[in-house]
Design a protein around this motif. Structure first.
Motif, PDB file in Angstrom:
ATOM      1  N   LEU A 141       7.757  -3.363  -4.789  1.00  0.00           N
ATOM      2  CA  LEU A 141       8.683  -4.346  -3.943  1.00  0.00           C
ATOM      3  C   LEU A 141       9.907  -3.675  -3.399  1.00  0.00           C
TER       4      LEU A 141
ATOM      5  N   SER B   7       2.294 -13.650  -4.573  1.00  0.00           N
ATOM      6  CA  SER B   7       2.968 -13.646  -5.757  1.00  0.00           C
ATOM      7  C   SER B   7       3.124 -15.072  -6.065  1.00  0.00           C
TER       8      SER B   7
ATOM      9  N   ASP C  28       0.479 -10.628   2.706  1.00  0.00           N
ATOM     10  CA  ASP C  28       0.299 -10.797   1.302  1.00  0.00           C
ATOM     11  C   ASP C  28       1.562 -10.955   0.486  1.00  0.00           C
ATOM     12  N   ALA C  29       2.648 -10.990   1.074  1.00  0.00           N
ATOM     13  CA  ALA C  29       4.097 -11.339   0.444  1.00  0.00           C
ATOM     14  C   ALA C  29       3.927 -12.511  -0.487  1.00  0.00           C
ATOM     15  N   HIS C  30       3.419 -13.515   0.025  1.00  0.00           N
ATOM     16  CA  HIS C  30       3.535 -14.766  -0.625  1.00  0.00           C
ATOM     17  C   HIS C  30       2.406 -15.065  -1.829  1.00  0.00           C
TER      18      HIS C  30
ATOM     19  N   ARG D 248      -0.140   0.198   1.240  1.00  0.00           N
ATOM     20  CA  ARG D 248      -0.507  -0.857   0.496  1.00  0.00           C
ATOM     21  C   ARG D 248      -0.083  -0.600  -1.050  1.00  0.00           C
TER      22      ARG D 248
ATOM     23  N   ILE E 152       8.528  -1.509  -0.579  1.00  0.00           N
ATOM     24  CA  ILE E 152       8.138  -2.197   0.465  1.00  0.00           C
ATOM     25  C   ILE E 152       9.448  -2.458   1.391  1.00  0.00           C
TER      26      ILE E 152
ATOM     27  N   VAL F  16       4.653  -7.522   6.695  1.00  0.00           N
ATOM     28  CA  VAL F  16       4.414  -7.322   5.186  1.00  0.00           C
ATOM     29  C   VAL F  16       3.429  -8.425   4.945  1.00  0.00           C
TER      30      VAL F  16
ATOM     31  N   GLU G 148      -2.997  -1.516   9.069  1.00  0.00           N
ATOM     32  CA  GLU G 148      -2.294  -1.311   7.714  1.00  0.00           C
ATOM     33  C   GLU G 148      -2.078  -0.024   7.449  1.00  0.00           C
TER      34      GLU G 148
ATOM     35  N   ASN H  48       2.128  -2.235  -4.912  1.00  0.00           N
ATOM     36  CA  ASN H  48       2.708  -3.589  -5.689  1.00  0.00           C
ATOM     37  C   ASN H  48       4.128  -3.131  -5.558  1.00  0.00           C
TER      38      ASN H  48
ATOM     39  N   ARG I 231       0.770  -5.701  -1.814  1.00  0.00           N
ATOM     40  CA  ARG I 231       1.385  -5.997  -0.392  1.00  0.00           C
ATOM     41  C   ARG I 231       0.830  -5.031   0.469  1.00  0.00           C
ATOM     42  N   ARG I 232       0.519  -5.584   1.819  1.00  0.00           N
ATOM     43  CA  ARG I 232       0.252  -4.233   2.826  1.00  0.00           C
ATOM     44  C   ARG I 232       1.366  -4.288   3.941  1.00  0.00           C
TER      45      ARG I 232
END
Length: 74
Positions: free
Chosen positions: A10, A35, A31-33, A6, A13, A29, A3, A8, A46-47
């Motif tokens: 977008l 949301s 943890d994109a889902h 990290r 990212i 990326v 990583e 939020n 997101r990471r």
């Protein structure tokens, strides 16, 4: 995978993903889902992950783009 960022944000990212992919650095990326589960409230960051062998180059590119403050400390 390591990583390196990290957030939020977008837009950030998307920029980082493009920057790294254009340098032929594989990027994931994570943890994109989340949301879909959180209802788009931004509770789960997101990471941005890169392979360990590309970490130094990825960190350098991000720093050169003026975003060193976004990097996770190793």
């Amino acid at each position: 995978m390591i990583e390196i960022v990290r957030t939020n944000d977008l837009v950030l990212i998307g920029f980082l993903q493009s920057l790294l992919e254009n340098a032929n650095i594989p990027v994931l990326v994570a943890d994109a889902h989340m949301s879909a589960l959180e209802g788009m409230i931004g509770a789960f960051p997101r990471r941005v992950l890169v392979p360990e062998g590309h970490m130094a180059q990825a960190r350098r590119l991000i720093a050169e783009a003026g975003l060193e403050s976004e990097l996770r400390h190793v």
